[in-house]
Design an enzyme around this catalytic site. Structure first.
Site, PDB file in Angstrom:
ATOM      1  CD  GLU A   1      56.795  52.258 152.009  1.00 28.04           C
ATOM      2  OE1 GLU A   1      55.927  51.823 151.266  1.00 28.04           O
ATOM      3  OE2 GLU A   1      57.890  51.683 152.177  1.00 28.04           O
TER       4      GLU A   1
ATOM      5  CE  LYS B   1      53.381  44.662 151.389  1.00 25.80           C
ATOM      6  NZ  LYS B   1      54.778  44.235 151.358  1.00 25.80           N
TER       7      LYS B   1
ATOM      8  CG  HIS C   1      49.747  75.545 132.152  1.00 23.13           C
ATOM      9  ND1 HIS C   1      49.434  76.665 131.411  1.00 23.13           N
ATOM     10  CD2 HIS C   1      51.100  75.409 132.074  1.00 23.13           C
ATOM     11  CE1 HIS C   1      50.554  77.174 130.893  1.00 23.13           C
ATOM     12  NE2 HIS C   1      51.580  76.426 131.285  1.00 23.13           N
TER      13      HIS C   1
HETATM   14  O1  PA5 Z   1      59.747  49.807 151.136  1.00 23.82           O
HETATM   15  C1  PA5 Z   1      59.162  48.758 151.369  1.00 23.82           C
HETATM   16  O2  PA5 Z   1      59.658  47.886 152.074  1.00 23.82           O
HETATM   17  C2  PA5 Z   1      57.816  48.433 150.724  1.00 23.82           C
HETATM   18  O3  PA5 Z   1      57.219  49.497 150.092  1.00 23.82           O
HETATM   19  C3  PA5 Z   1      58.006  47.306 149.727  1.00 23.82           C
HETATM   20  O4  PA5 Z   1      58.965  47.680 148.782  1.00 23.82           O
HETATM   21  C4  PA5 Z   1      56.714  46.927 149.008  1.00 23.82           C
HETATM   22  O5  PA5 Z   1      55.662  46.775 149.903  1.00 23.82           O
HETATM   23  C5  PA5 Z   1      56.921  45.613 148.260  1.00 23.82           C
HETATM   24  O6  PA5 Z   1      57.277  44.588 149.147  1.00 23.82           O
HETATM   25  P1  PA5 Z   1      57.925  43.238 148.660  1.00 23.82           P
HETATM   26  O7  PA5 Z   1      59.205  43.551 147.973  1.00 23.82           O
HETATM   27  O8  PA5 Z   1      58.126  42.438 149.899  1.00 23.82           O
HETATM   28  O9  PA5 Z   1      56.949  42.594 147.713  1.00 23.82           O
END
Ligand code: PA5
Length: 435
Positions: free
Chosen positions: A288, A423, A309
């Site tokens: 990310e 989202k 394997h």
């Molecule tokens: O790193 C990030 O910001 C995202 O991957 C969030 O952790 C993930 O989408 C969950 O979001 P939230 O904590 O707002 O539910």
């Protein structure tokens, strides 16, 4: 001797290549520490191990003690950065079969994670599994609007209220979310649930050392003081502006050089299955943070020897676009000597007197020789022992290297526009008002 060290002698990177990139690492360090780089409003994690809110930290400890006393099952609801860190830690440091132990041996509640998918069978079968047991839940969502945890929370809130009544439910529901905004914050204030905060300046994937990770980790009985001590020492060690001394920056620099040489896939490998979720956490952190603007190393993982394997052939002989980073735990939690067998039908008596971990280490050495002879660069991250202290330090090691690596790549390592896109689309398709 440092408890975590980096060995890049098998990475095919020459010292002059690191020398060439030094100047850029220094620039990246200054961008991060002077808060001048993109996404600087989300760099609260850099000094967090020394500047965290001690009152909230103490409340986390108190809540975890209460949950350990009144619950046989603890449900953690969250997705991405809101659950991967806690799960990584709980699985890396506790018994491999934690949930299956007797309650005396486990000495803490069973812990399950939900709200990280939208599988009806996963949710319903979990409800079936915990039926009749005393439970508490912790819903974690920074935005407070993510669909997966929101659906799971709705279901488990109803379950807990039906089981205990609305008043007692309040003693068993814990919320970790933004300090001010979001649907979850509003609901928690209205219902009077105990609430913990995700600091404004720390994004989901950098939040494991906040209440997001620490409450579930403490509930499992692990020592969070030691985790924070490790992170604090990591902050010192990996804050040094000297590439020759800073392993975290060396890791970032080597990845960058390898990427520019066409190594577009990094495989984080380990010989301990308990590190599976640490690898998943690492994938989110790097994937990310770096995968944007048409750039980024693809973070993948493999659990050895299991995957030797299945994936071993591809790594050894496939396209030369992979490099490996091996997490090598030098001393296992427990070990056992292999005994002599009178019949020796399996022909393994040559191993008698040796330990299981000795065999595991030979598998590592043999794989390293094979993969490097096949031209696959290997970076080795040696960790003396997987304990709370080293776990905290390792987390900081990766977070710091990820930020530096992102800046070297020329991206903002702290946003996630791609995730937001999915989202929004999902809300639209589900008919959420306003989308
Ligand atoms: O790193 C990030 O910001 C995202 O991957 C969030 O952790 C993930 O989408 C969950 O979001 P939230 O904590 O707002 O539910």
């Amino acid at each position: 001797m440092r408890s975590i060290s980096l060995d890049y002698t098998h990475s095919f990177i020459e010292d002059y290549e690191l020398e060439n990139i030094k100047e850029y690492v220094n620039i990246a360090h200054n961008m991060l520490h002077d808060k001048k780089g993109p996404g600087s409003e989300y760099t609260g994690w850099v000094n967090y191990p020394k500047e965290f809110d001690i009152d909230e930290y103490e409340r986390v400890k108190l809540a975890s003690e209460k949950i350990r006393k009144n619950s046989e099952v603890f449900i953690v609801i969250g997705i991405g950065g809101s659950y991967l860190g806690a799960r990584a830690c709980i699985e890396a440091l506790n018994h491999n079969f934690y949930n299956m132990l007797t309650s005396e041996k486990r000495n803490g509640p069973e812990i399950y994670f939900v709200g990280n998918n939208v599988s009806s069978s996963y949710i319903l079968e979990l409800l079936e599994l915990i039926d009749g047991k005393d439970i508490s839940i912790n819903t974690i969502s920074k935005s407070g609007t993510t669909t997966e945890p929101a659906i799971a929370f709705r279901i488990f809130k109803e379950y807990i209220e039906e089981k205990y009544g609305k008043e007692e439910a309040k003693n068993r529901i814990y919320i970790t979310t933004d300090s001010e905004k979001g649907a979850l914050k509003e609901l928690a204030s209205k219902e009077g649930y105990e609430t913990f905060t995700v600091p404004d300046d720390i994004g989901g994937r950098y939040s494991i050392l906040t209440s997001v990770g620490l409450l579930p980790i403490a509930v499992s009985g692990l020592n969070i003081d030691e985790i924070m001590n490790g992170a604090k020492d990591g902050m010192e060690e990996y804050g040094v502006l000297d590439l020759d001394k800073n392993y975290s920056y060396q890791y970032a620099a080597i990845r960058n050089v390898l990427y520019r040489k066409g190594k577009e896939i990094e495989m984080l490998t380990s010989y301990e299955p308990s590190l599976f979720y640490l690898q998943e956490w690492w994938k989110q952190l790097f994937g990310e943070s770096e995968g944007k603007d048409l750039k980024g190393i693809y973070p993948s993982s493999a659990s050895f020897t299991t995957d030797l394997h299945s994936l071993g052939q591809l790594i050894q002989d496939g396209r030369r676009n992979i490099f490996e980073t091996v997490i090598n735990i030098e001393e296992p939690k427990v070990d056992m000597i292999l005994k002599e067998d009178k019949e020796n039908l399996d022909g393994l008596n040559f191993l008698s007197g040796k330990t299981i971990d000795f065999v595991n280490k030979k598998a590592f050495e043999g794989t390293l020789m094979a993969h490097t002879s096949g031209g696959v660069p290997n970076i080795i991250l040696n960790i003396e022992k997987m304990n709370e202290y080293n776990f905290g330090k390792l987390i900081y090691f990766f977070e710091k290297s990820c930020a530096i690596s992102g800046y070297l790549l020329g991206v903002n390592p702290f946003n996630q526009p791609g995730v937001e896109e999915y989202k929004k689309n999902m809300f639209k398709l589900l008919g959420k008002p306003g989308y």
